[in-house]
Design a protein around this motif. Sequence first.
Motif, PDB file in Angstrom:
ATOM      1  N   LYS A 231       0.830  -1.201   0.000  1.00 49.83           N
ATOM      2  CA  LYS A 231       0.000   0.000   0.000  1.00 49.83           C
ATOM      3  C   LYS A 231       0.864   1.249   0.000  1.00 49.83           C
ATOM      4  N   ASN A 232       1.953   1.223   0.767  1.00 47.00           N
ATOM      5  CA  ASN A 232       2.863   2.373   0.821  1.00 47.00           C
ATOM      6  C   ASN A 232       3.561   2.613  -0.513  1.00 47.00           C
ATOM      7  N   ASN A 233       3.556   1.597  -1.368  1.00 44.05           N
ATOM      8  CA  ASN A 233       4.179   1.713  -2.684  1.00 44.05           C
ATOM      9  C   ASN A 233       3.139   1.683  -3.809  1.00 44.05           C
ATOM     10  N   SER A 234       1.930   2.116  -3.488  1.00 47.12           N
ATOM     11  CA  SER A 234       0.865   2.337  -4.482  1.00 47.12           C
ATOM     12  C   SER A 234       0.297   1.072  -5.099  1.00 47.12           C
ATOM     13  N   ALA A 235       0.483  -0.082  -4.450  1.00 44.41           N
ATOM     14  CA  ALA A 235      -0.034  -1.334  -4.999  1.00 44.41           C
ATOM     15  C   ALA A 235      -1.088  -1.935  -4.076  1.00 44.41           C
ATOM     16  N   LYS A 236      -2.077  -2.577  -4.673  1.00 50.01           N
ATOM     17  CA  LYS A 236      -3.092  -3.299  -3.922  1.00 50.01           C
ATOM     18  C   LYS A 236      -2.643  -4.744  -3.777  1.00 50.01           C
ATOM     19  N   GLN A 237      -2.747  -5.271  -2.578  1.00 52.22           N
ATOM     20  CA  GLN A 237      -2.282  -6.639  -2.353  1.00 52.22           C
ATOM     21  C   GLN A 237      -3.223  -7.663  -2.965  1.00 52.22           C
ATOM     22  N   SER A 238      -2.661  -8.615  -3.686  1.00 51.27           N
ATOM     23  CA  SER A 238      -3.396  -9.793  -4.165  1.00 51.27           C
ATOM     24  C   SER A 238      -2.930 -10.979  -3.342  1.00 51.27           C
ATOM     25  N   THR A 239      -3.868 -11.673  -2.725  1.00 53.61           N
ATOM     26  CA  THR A 239      -3.513 -12.845  -1.922  1.00 53.61           C
ATOM     27  C   THR A 239      -3.691 -14.140  -2.699  1.00 53.61           C
ATOM     28  N   ASP A 240      -4.285 -14.053  -3.879  1.00 57.07           N
ATOM     29  CA  ASP A 240      -4.513 -15.217  -4.735  1.00 57.07           C
ATOM     30  C   ASP A 240      -3.870 -14.943  -6.092  1.00 57.07           C
ATOM     31  N   ILE A 241      -2.818 -15.675  -6.418  1.00 59.84           N
ATOM     32  CA  ILE A 241      -2.086 -15.428  -7.660  1.00 59.84           C
ATOM     33  C   ILE A 241      -2.963 -15.683  -8.883  1.00 59.84           C
ATOM     34  N   ASN A 242      -3.847 -16.665  -8.798  1.00 55.54           N
ATOM     35  CA  ASN A 242      -4.743 -16.950  -9.917  1.00 55.54           C
ATOM     36  C   ASN A 242      -5.691 -15.793 -10.169  1.00 55.54           C
ATOM     37  N   GLU A 243      -6.176 -15.203  -9.098  1.00 54.27           N
ATOM     38  CA  GLU A 243      -7.070 -14.058  -9.230  1.00 54.27           C
ATOM     39  C   GLU A 243      -6.348 -12.867  -9.854  1.00 54.27           C
ATOM     40  N   MET A 244      -5.085 -12.653  -9.472  1.00 49.78           N
ATOM     41  CA  MET A 244      -4.351 -11.522 -10.033  1.00 49.78           C
ATOM     42  C   MET A 244      -4.144 -11.687 -11.534  1.00 49.78           C
ATOM     43  N   TYR A 245      -3.799 -12.900 -11.964  1.00 50.48           N
ATOM     44  CA  TYR A 245      -3.616 -13.137 -13.396  1.00 50.48           C
ATOM     45  C   TYR A 245      -4.937 -12.961 -14.153  1.00 50.48           C
ATOM     46  N   SER A 246      -6.058 -13.299 -13.514  1.00 48.02           N
ATOM     47  CA  SER A 246      -7.361 -13.145 -14.160  1.00 48.02           C
ATOM     48  C   SER A 246      -7.766 -11.681 -14.265  1.00 48.02           C
ATOM     49  N   LYS A 247      -7.305 -10.888 -13.321  1.00 49.00           N
ATOM     50  CA  LYS A 247      -7.730  -9.496 -13.222  1.00 49.00           C
ATOM     51  C   LYS A 247      -6.880  -8.547 -14.047  1.00 49.00           C
ATOM     52  N   CYS A 248      -5.594  -8.848 -14.212  1.00 49.71           N
ATOM     53  CA  CYS A 248      -4.651  -7.879 -14.766  1.00 49.71           C
ATOM     54  C   CYS A 248      -4.316  -8.152 -16.230  1.00 49.71           C
ATOM     55  N   LYS A 249      -4.434  -7.112 -17.036  1.00 43.14           N
ATOM     56  CA  LYS A 249      -4.107  -7.234 -18.455  1.00 43.14           C
ATOM     57  C   LYS A 249      -2.609  -7.421 -18.655  1.00 43.14           C
ATOM     58  N   TYR A 250      -1.841  -6.773 -17.810  1.00 40.60           N
ATOM     59  CA  TYR A 250      -0.382  -6.864 -17.895  1.00 40.60           C
ATOM     60  C   TYR A 250       0.159  -7.510 -16.628  1.00 40.60           C
ATOM     61  N   ILE A 251       1.045  -8.478 -16.793  1.00 38.73           N
ATOM     62  CA  ILE A 251       1.719  -9.131 -15.676  1.00 38.73           C
ATOM     63  C   ILE A 251       3.219  -8.905 -15.831  1.00 38.73           C
ATOM     64  N   SER A 252       3.858  -8.454 -14.768  1.00 42.17           N
ATOM     65  CA  SER A 252       5.306  -8.243 -14.783  1.00 42.17           C
ATOM     66  C   SER A 252       5.933  -9.114 -13.700  1.00 42.17           C
ATOM     67  N   ILE A 253       6.861  -9.974 -14.109  1.00 39.77           N
ATOM     68  CA  ILE A 253       7.420 -10.986 -13.207  1.00 39.77           C
ATOM     69  C   ILE A 253       8.721 -10.501 -12.578  1.00 39.77           C
ATOM     70  N   HIS A 254       8.779 -10.588 -11.245  1.00 34.29           N
ATOM     71  CA  HIS A 254       9.952 -10.100 -10.506  1.00 34.29           C
ATOM     72  C   HIS A 254      10.316 -11.030  -9.355  1.00 34.29           C
ATOM     73  N   MET A 255      10.391 -12.314  -9.655  1.00 35.47           N
ATOM     74  CA  MET A 255      10.747 -13.315  -8.651  1.00 35.47           C
ATOM     75  C   MET A 255      12.188 -13.763  -8.827  1.00 35.47           C
ATOM     76  N   PRO A 256      12.849 -14.133  -7.737  1.00 39.50           N
ATOM     77  CA  PRO A 256      14.166 -14.771  -7.873  1.00 39.50           C
ATOM     78  C   PRO A 256      13.988 -16.192  -8.383  1.00 39.50           C
ATOM     79  N   LEU A 257      15.028 -16.724  -8.975  1.00 42.20           N
ATOM     80  CA  LEU A 257      14.984 -18.111  -9.433  1.00 42.20           C
ATOM     81  C   LEU A 257      15.451 -19.034  -8.312  1.00 42.20           C
ATOM     82  N   ASN A 258      14.592 -19.957  -7.942  1.00 45.08           N
ATOM     83  CA  ASN A 258      14.958 -20.982  -6.963  1.00 45.08           C
ATOM     84  C   ASN A 258      14.115 -22.220  -7.240  1.00 45.08           C
TER      85      ASN A 258
END
Length: 306
Positions: free
Chosen positions: A171-198
Amino acid sequence: MNILVATEKAFSPFAIRQIREVTEAAGFTLVLLENYTDKSQLLNAVSTADALIVRSDKVTSEVLNAAIQLKIVVRAGAGYDNLDLQACTSRNVVAMNTPGQNANAVAELVFELLLYQIRGGFSGKTGSELRGKTIGLHGFGNVGKYVADIARGFGMDIYAYDPFVSERVMKNNSAKQSTDINEMYSKCKYISIHMPLNEKTMKSVGYELIKKLPQNGVVVNTARKEIINEDGLLKIFEERKDVCYLSDIEPDCKSVFEEKYKGRYIFTAKKMGAQTEEANINAGVAAARQIVDYFTKGIEKYRLNK
């Protein structure tokens, strides 16, 4: 004390000058191995190194065996899957990274890729705008925060999924939290991936997630190619003609995209996220300072193999 900078993809000359200033001010000797073309060159160079700075160069067990007097290796950048941490630990070599130093450069690349794609490659055809569109950030570390900041400037609706980051931080960085990754992919036209590889993120984004994207959905990957399940990616591209994939590194299935999916992808020729003058300086100088601090003060703040 010899500090070796070994880079297949060299730092900028200005970054090297600043790295040299930091190391030589501490009484250390800087040694350069830039734009090397054969692993044997690296194996030879590390044999007399007390410290090693790399970018995306692989520091394997073989490299560490050749580095008989090495005490510390620093990856100038955030991702560290190119460092064999287990081998470093077994040989009593401290491994570090420099998180956050190239985050803005990577974040800006996200929008360079996006804008080029949605404007039809600047071909003169009618494109689209970002204002009012939804963007989902899959991972909300340093890069994700910068992406959110830029997206806010474009007037986008920003969502973020990261089980390790609190709602307050998002919230402090202007983003709304998504607790369900499937829901976020369904909701967002653009997805930007920023995970480390493990082990957990390897091939974690594939058919089941990407098929949930809205019409004309776009996946932007400036993280690691291995995060994408390429079989699943190709399957959804075959099923849906509207999905696009923009990546800062060529996938193994590049030839299939070239043959069948022209206009629906962008792959950079080399990983370009950190290839700015500023990021070169930030990450390289941070690596040099961490090495100096380790030898002179015993500081291990960004140690990875604790």
